[in-house]
Design an enzyme around this catalytic site. Structure first.
Site, PDB file in Angstrom:
ATOM      1  N   GLY A   1      34.145  33.100  42.676  1.00  0.00           N
ATOM      2  CA  GLY A   1      33.181  32.753  41.702  1.00  0.00           C
ATOM      3  C   GLY A   1      32.705  31.305  42.160  1.00  0.00           C
ATOM      4  N   GLU A   2      32.306  30.447  41.394  1.00  0.00           N
ATOM      5  CA  GLU A   2      31.723  29.258  41.871  1.00  0.00           C
ATOM      6  C   GLU A   2      30.225  29.059  42.056  1.00  0.00           C
ATOM      7  OE1 GLU A   2      34.032  27.380  44.631  1.00  0.00           O
ATOM      8  OE2 GLU A   2      35.858  27.458  43.736  1.00  0.00           O
TER       9      GLU A   2
END
EC number: 2.4.2.21
Length: 337
Positions: free
Chosen positions: A304-305
């Site tokens: 993610g991120e």
């Protein structure tokens, strides 16, 4: 600054009125591509990417000089159902890590020359547990969408949206299940690494949520019922990028679930987007198929991120550098025969 929209219907209207790509610039980019000092099609998909980017930026010979990565963070009431291997406190801890430059997305943004911002959305007030009722009220969703909308810089020429939120793979799975049907386990993966019992529980939660909220409206209503604030903020940022003709690289499963809510509300809402990568989260490839997006990379990422999309900035930079920087046959004095 005047508030862009005050209700979900006003947001829907902005989606419906969003501009298309510049077809003249696209045709000129196609013509330029046909004259570059290479055999036709020799750069493969890089050629298509450069032409796509040129159409959205309105110039046949574009530059990519100001990419922006925006990470949104939110907390989810559904974590009360035991769907994550980590507590909600990790969300705030990771926000601090982003702010101090210590996360993977900080390093990737820096590596590819992107500015990076992080926005934490009401971490002390998680969304409601969507197994019991809608995750957000209309005004809560409007506020989250506006956070994303306002986060996009006017000078940005490429956008990546990322997220952090314990419980948000459950939200993404519930959104995908509500939008596209199938079985709950088609869309539910291990997320932060739950064990077999945890996965079974998470799948139960997704099935119950979809049964409660499915068929209740368009993609924006699904987002209100099953999303998180950070998921909604990504949708708002992606929509804002479209209004400014800023191309977007989509990240993983959660980002694509946010984007899917836009696509389910307005046909063509994601024409300005490409998929950065296919993540290791079980259902991401299936979701990309529903969105009609072929990933640029497949490296087994599941962080993610915005990390996979940020890595793909390099691919797009390479495509544009070749398209805009290479000489044509005429410029190089080389025969194209």
């Amino acid at each position: 600054m005047t508030q862009a929209f005050r209700s979900l219907d006003e947001f829907r209207a902005l989606l419906a009125q969003a501009p298309a790509a510049d077809l003249t610039a696209r045709k000129e980019a196609e013509a330029r591509n046909g004259q570059l000092t290479k055999p036709p099609g020799a750069l493969g998909r890089l050629e298509d990417l450069a032409i796509w980017y040129a159409g959205w930026r309105g110039t046949a010979r574009p530059e990519l000089a100001a990419p922006q990565v925006v990470v949104f963070a939110g907390n989810h009431g559904v974590t009360a159902q035991g769907v994550s291997a980590f507590p909600a406190e990790v969300t705030e801890q990771m926000v601090l890590n982003f702010e101090h430059g210590g996360a993977a997305i900080n390093q990737l943004s820096k590596a590819f020359g992107a500015s990076m911002d992080v926005h934490a959305l009401s971490l002390d007030t998680p969304t409601a547990d969507f197994t019991q009722g809608p995750a957000m009220s209309e005004q809560e969703l409007v506020a989250a969408l506006l956070t994303g909308w306002s986060a996009v810089g006017d000078e940005t020429d490429l956008l990546v949206t990322g997220e952090m939120g314990i419980g948000n793979t459950t939200s993404a799975a519930a959104i995908a299940h509500a939008l596209y049907g199938g079985a709950a386990d088609d869309w539910t993966g291990r997320g932060t690494g739950v064990d077999d019992a945890g996965l079974a529980n998470k799948t139960r939660v997704v099935a119950e949520a979809s049964a409660l909220h499915g068929g209740q409206g368009d993609g924006i209503e699904v987002l209100r019922r099953l999303g998180g604030r950070e998921v909604a903020a990504m949708a708002g940022a992606i929509a804002r990028a479209r209004s400014l003709r800023i191309p977007v690289i989509l990240d993983g499963f959660i980002c694509c679930a946010a984007a899917a809510c836009l696509a389910a509300t307005e046909d063509g809402a994601l024409d300005h987007c490409v998929a950065g990568h296919a993540s290791a989260e079980a259902a991401h490839q299936a979701l990309l198929g529903k969105l009609g997006k072929e990933p640029l990379l497949s490296l087994g990422l599941r962080l993610g991120e915005g990390s996979g999309a940020a890595l793909a900035i390099g691919v797009l930079k390479g495509a544009i550098a070749c398209h805009s920087g290479m000489a044509t046959f005429a410029e190089a004095g080389v025969s194209d025969g």
